[in-house]
Structures are given as C-alpha cells and as structure tokens.
Design an enzyme around this catalytic site. Structure first.
Site, PDB file in Angstrom:
ATOM      1  N   GLU A 162      -2.619  -1.738  -3.138  1.00 11.54           N
ATOM      2  CA  GLU A 162      -3.733  -1.016  -2.533  1.00 11.54           C
ATOM      3  C   GLU A 162      -3.464   0.480  -2.571  1.00 11.54           C
ATOM      4  O   GLU A 162      -2.307   0.910  -2.575  1.00 11.54           O
ATOM      5  CB  GLU A 162      -3.898  -1.410  -1.063  1.00 11.54           C
ATOM      6  CG  GLU A 162      -4.181  -2.866  -0.800  1.00 11.54           C
ATOM      7  CD  GLU A 162      -4.318  -3.152   0.683  1.00 11.54           C
ATOM      8  OE1 GLU A 162      -4.854  -4.224   1.020  1.00 11.54           O
ATOM      9  OE2 GLU A 162      -3.893  -2.317   1.507  1.00 11.54           O
ATOM     10  N   HIS A 212       0.862  -1.181   0.000  1.00 11.48           N
ATOM     11  CA  HIS A 212       0.000   0.000   0.000  1.00 11.48           C
ATOM     12  C   HIS A 212       0.902   1.236   0.000  1.00 11.48           C
ATOM     13  O   HIS A 212       1.233   1.778   1.056  1.00 11.48           O
ATOM     14  CB  HIS A 212      -0.903  -0.009   1.240  1.00 11.48           C
ATOM     15  CG  HIS A 212      -1.953   1.059   1.238  1.00 11.48           C
ATOM     16  ND1 HIS A 212      -3.187   0.872   1.813  1.00 11.48           N
ATOM     17  CD2 HIS A 212      -1.964   2.314   0.740  1.00 11.48           C
ATOM     18  CE1 HIS A 212      -3.904   1.991   1.676  1.00 11.48           C
ATOM     19  NE2 HIS A 212      -3.168   2.869   1.033  1.00 11.48           N
ATOM     20  N   HIS A 235      -8.126  -6.578   7.273  1.00 15.39           N
ATOM     21  CA  HIS A 235      -7.983  -5.595   8.337  1.00 15.39           C
ATOM     22  C   HIS A 235      -8.204  -6.264   9.695  1.00 15.39           C
ATOM     23  O   HIS A 235      -9.290  -6.712  10.017  1.00 15.39           O
ATOM     24  CB  HIS A 235      -8.924  -4.399   8.202  1.00 15.39           C
ATOM     25  CG  HIS A 235      -8.379  -3.179   8.894  1.00 15.39           C
ATOM     26  ND1 HIS A 235      -7.608  -2.234   8.248  1.00 15.39           N
ATOM     27  CD2 HIS A 235      -8.453  -2.764  10.175  1.00 15.39           C
ATOM     28  CE1 HIS A 235      -7.246  -1.285   9.102  1.00 15.39           C
ATOM     29  NE2 HIS A 235      -7.750  -1.594  10.283  1.00 15.39           N
TER      30      HIS A 235
END
Length: 238
Positions: A70, A43, A190
């Site tokens: 991401e 990310h 997550h």
C-alpha cells in the site's frame, strides 16, 4: 470466501521502538502465512516509521501467498513496486505526514493521474486496487481509470457498527453492488476487527479480500498470533 491479508506494519513499529531486529518482520510474515494468513500487506511510508524499504526487499523474495504493498504513488513508491513486483499495489491518497489512511481517492479530480499510474503499474504485472470512500460517484471514474479492484474505506462502518449495524453497512452495500455491476474486484479495510468483520462479509459475500493490521496485532497480544489469525479466518466463514 473472502481472503485475509495480514498487515504487519505494527510489528515493524514495535521493532523500531528499540532498534535491532526484534521482532523479526520477515519471520512474523512467514509465520503469519503458516498460521493461515492468505496474504501479507505492508505500507512503507517515506519516513520509514514502521515498514522500511529494506523490509520490502526482503519480503518480496519470501512471501508465498499474496504480497500487497500500500502507499501514496509518489516516485519512491513506484520504484518500490517496479522492483518488488507484488501481486497487488493498493493506492492510498494519504500524504506523508498523516498517522494512518483516513480517506479514499477523489477519483473524479485525480482520474488523469490515476490512469497514468495504474497503466504503469500494470506494466509491472501488478494488480491495482484503489482505496475509496463508500460514495457512488467515485466508482465509475475508478473503473475508467483502469483499476482492477477498489478497497472500501471501512472506518465509518466500524465507528457506527455498535450503534446500528444495519444503517452502518447501507452505503457499503450500495456501492458494492455498483462495483459488481462495473466488474470491479472488491477489497475492504480499516478498523475491521473480530466484532464487525463477520457481519460485513455475510452482508457483502463477494468481497475478495480484507486487509487487517492494527486490531489483529492487538488481539494477538492476548490470544497469540496463530490463534488470532485463525479467529479472523473463522469470522470470514459465511
């Protein structure tokens, strides 16, 4: 079986704390694949506080499983995807200043924007996943926007898991059935860890992929990276 994509952001955070190239992000990614990771996730944020642009460019040439990038789909992110052409781009709605992704897309109010972005990403041959809250109202608009998959934002599940796991998973079970009916692929991520992961995939066995970083890297401090990846792989066995 649900695939494990290892998020290596925290490896880059550790490297950046001292400068230099220790630990080597690229080597860790290759080792993670060798140890059983079925994908590598990064990310890259605009401030490069962990994964850097240069890391992505190096990883795109060596990752042999599935490379998942991401990020918030600003011009910089879109340029990264255009050049790197990863297997998957996961769109998250977080602005640059947030510490970590903490909510899914409002696919109703952002549908026009998402539709344009997804169409562009498809031109690069990249599968698209949208980070999404476990709320039914967002799923049909996600499908209309053209996404291939949705990624369930699982922090609420993880937070409530130890109090009442059956209640914690209820909203995820409902929306997962809806995603299946709509023909959407299903990812999750997550705060998933060795405690809550197996129950999730046993209850929702058609999750295609989980992306796990923070908990996995923390566990690796105690168990070692190879052993930890194998431990997570075993949690995905149904």
């Amino acid at each position: 079986m649900t695939k494990l994509s290892v998020n290596i952001n925290k490896i880059a955070t550790l490297r950046n704390a001292r400068g230099g190239n220790n630990p080597d992000v690229v080597k860790v990614a290759l080792d993670a694949e060798k140890f059983g990771a079925q994908g590598i996730t990064v990310h890259p944020r605009p401030d490069e506080r962990h994964i850097r642009y240069d890391d992505v460019m190096k990883l795109k040439d060596v990752v042999t499983t599935e490379f998942n990038i991401e990020g918030y789909p600003d011009e910089r992110f879109m340029e990264i995807i255009r050049i790197a052409k990863p297997a998957q781009a996961t769109l998250v709605p977080d602005p640059p200043h947030v510490l970590t992704s903490n909510s899914g897309w409002d696919t109703i109010s952002h549908q026009s924007m998402l539709k344009d972005i997804i169409a562009e990403l498809h031109q690069y041959g990249t599968r698209v996943s949208i980070f999404i809250n476990p709320e039914e109202k967002y799923f049909e608009p996600a499908k209309t926007a053209g996404t291939d998959r949705v990624e369930l934002y699982t922090e609420p599940y993880a937070v409530n898991f130890h109090q009442n796991r059956d209640e914690a998973i209820k909203p995820y079970l409902r929306v997962s059935e809806l995603a299946k009916e709509l023909g959407l692929g299903l990812n999750a991520g997550h705060d998933l860890d060795l405690h809550n992961l197996n129950f999730l995939v046993k209850t929702i066995p058609y999750i295609d992929e989980v992306s796990i970083g923070h908990a996995l890297i923390c566990d690796a401090l105690y168990y070692g990276l190879e052993n930890t990846i194998q431990m997570y792989r075993r949690q995905l066995e149904i």
